[in-house]
Design a protein around this motif. Structure first.
Motif, PDB file in Angstrom:
ATOM      1  N   PHE A 130       0.813  -1.226   0.000  1.00 52.76           N
ATOM      2  CA  PHE A 130       0.000   0.000   0.000  1.00 52.76           C
ATOM      3  C   PHE A 130       0.843   1.271   0.000  1.00 52.76           C
ATOM      4  CE2 PHE A 130      -0.107  -1.732   4.409  1.00 52.76           C
ATOM      5  CZ  PHE A 130       0.625  -0.744   5.064  1.00 52.76           C
ATOM      6  N   HIS A 131       2.177   1.130   0.055  1.00 50.26           N
ATOM      7  CA  HIS A 131       3.054   2.304  -0.059  1.00 50.26           C
ATOM      8  C   HIS A 131       3.284   2.655  -1.523  1.00 50.26           C
ATOM      9  CE1 HIS A 131       4.682   1.331   4.195  1.00 50.26           C
ATOM     10  NE2 HIS A 131       3.888   2.369   4.269  1.00 50.26           N
ATOM     11  N   ILE A 132       2.240   2.640  -2.262  1.00 55.38           N
ATOM     12  CA  ILE A 132       2.277   2.824  -3.708  1.00 55.38           C
ATOM     13  C   ILE A 132       2.156   4.311  -4.059  1.00 55.38           C
ATOM     14  CG2 ILE A 132      -0.215   2.515  -3.789  1.00 55.38           C
ATOM     15  CD1 ILE A 132      -0.014   1.187  -6.442  1.00 55.38           C
TER      16      ILE A 132
ATOM     17  N   TYR B  68       5.764   5.185  -3.304  1.00 61.15           N
ATOM     18  CA  TYR B  68       5.315   6.524  -2.914  1.00 61.15           C
ATOM     19  C   TYR B  68       6.500   7.392  -2.457  1.00 61.15           C
ATOM     20  CZ  TYR B  68       3.269   9.428   0.850  1.00 61.15           C
ATOM     21  OH  TYR B  68       2.925  10.430   1.698  1.00 61.15           O
TER      22      TYR B  68
ATOM     23  N   TYR C 250      -0.348   6.457  -1.735  1.00 58.29           N
ATOM     24  CA  TYR C 250      -0.475   6.386  -0.275  1.00 58.29           C
ATOM     25  C   TYR C 250      -0.720   7.764   0.337  1.00 58.29           C
ATOM     26  CZ  TYR C 250       0.573   5.027   4.544  1.00 58.29           C
ATOM     27  OH  TYR C 250       0.499   4.786   5.889  1.00 58.29           O
ATOM     28  N   GLY C 251      -0.173   8.786  -0.296  1.00 54.20           N
ATOM     29  CA  GLY C 251      -0.329  10.130   0.255  1.00 54.20           C
ATOM     30  C   GLY C 251      -1.652  10.779  -0.096  1.00 54.20           C
TER      31      GLY C 251
ATOM     32  N   TYR D 261      -5.508   2.697   3.144  1.00 52.89           N
ATOM     33  CA  TYR D 261      -4.518   2.788   4.211  1.00 52.89           C
ATOM     34  C   TYR D 261      -3.827   4.143   4.250  1.00 52.89           C
ATOM     35  CZ  TYR D 261      -5.011  -2.265   3.976  1.00 52.89           C
ATOM     36  OH  TYR D 261      -5.516  -3.530   3.951  1.00 52.89           O
TER      37      TYR D 261
ATOM     38  N   HIS E 204      -3.121   8.522   3.368  1.00 48.89           N
ATOM     39  CA  HIS E 204      -3.475   9.789   4.006  1.00 48.89           C
ATOM     40  C   HIS E 204      -4.645  10.506   3.316  1.00 48.89           C
ATOM     41  CE1 HIS E 204       0.126   9.027   6.146  1.00 48.89           C
ATOM     42  NE2 HIS E 204       0.974   9.495   5.251  1.00 48.89           N
TER      43      HIS E 204
END
Lengths: 157, 157
Positions: free
Chosen positions: A48-50, A57, B18-19, B26, B28
């Protein structure tokens, strides 16, 4: 004997940083070590750090550069004083300035390697350059100006 | 009619950042809007986004500056072409370079306000300056150089 990361020596009350605190169960728990004259850390982003499909990200990349930069600063500060990281007083740095250049998209799904180079240790300030590599390619490059946390931030042990 | 954020117009396949991706459950989910000649976004960090006790983790601050910077870039690009954000082709920017100066510790537990100022729109590049304020005090200041994502990254709708 297992080699401890610099973050394993941070005082307990300063070990909740989302990026590198060993006691923050939600965080990244970055761990920074010496590797010769450089410092090193590894991190595998979650799915999910995409950013865009297939790539990491940029905010996460900035975050791990930031935390490896403050860890590198602490490592460098102990070394400059020729002290072990379990000696007192503890060094704990915060970031004054962070610069990140995104050189190429960072692929998601592989372990990233962060390498730190000490540029300057002067008074309460440490400047380091950090690279982030995936599959041995440098994908991002950062510069971290870290300063020792003001003494009144550090609770007495 | 509810005003939509620029991120609400991003193509679906590019909305998992993700941001700022509206579809990343998940993440921001930063949302950027025009506010006069500036852009604005708000974000309330979670308790675990801690750096040292009482203060927000610098990596999170870098992250939200990064995403408000790319959102600001998209807003500026549509404006420069005098187009609405639901018109085609879509603009989606990625970060080439991010600079963050941490001016004072950012208190945890309050809503942060991000304000963006457009510095330059030139070709595929937009430069913006972003401030992060808590309780009306500027705690961090960033500069984001954003570039339009290469066309081959954008799947055809």
């Amino acid at each position: 004997m297992e080699i401890k990361a610099i973050q394993d020596y941070y005082p307990e009350e300063l070990s909740y940083c989302y990026g590198c605190g060993r006691l923050n169960e939600y965080g990244h728990q970055i761990k920074s070590y010496w590797d010769g004259e450089e410092t090193i850390a590894h991190f595998t982003p979650k799915d999910f750090h995409i950013a865009i499909p297939g790539y990491v990200y940029g905010g996460l990349i900035a975050s791990i550069i930031d935390c490896h930069g403050t860890g590198t600063a602490a490592l460098a500060a102990y070394k400059a004083e020729n002290r072990e990281p379990d000696s007192l007083p503890p060094f704990r740095f915060v970031t004054a300035s962070l610069q990140v250049d995104y050189i190429k998209p960072t692929p998601l799904g592989v372990e990233l390697e962060l390498r730190g180079k000490i540029i300057e240790v002067k008074g309460r300030k440490v400047i380091s350059e950090i690279t982030v590599s995936a599959d041995n390619m440098v994908c991002a490059r950062g510069k971290v100006i870290a300063v020792q946390m003001p003494d009144n931030f550090i609770a007495q042990n």
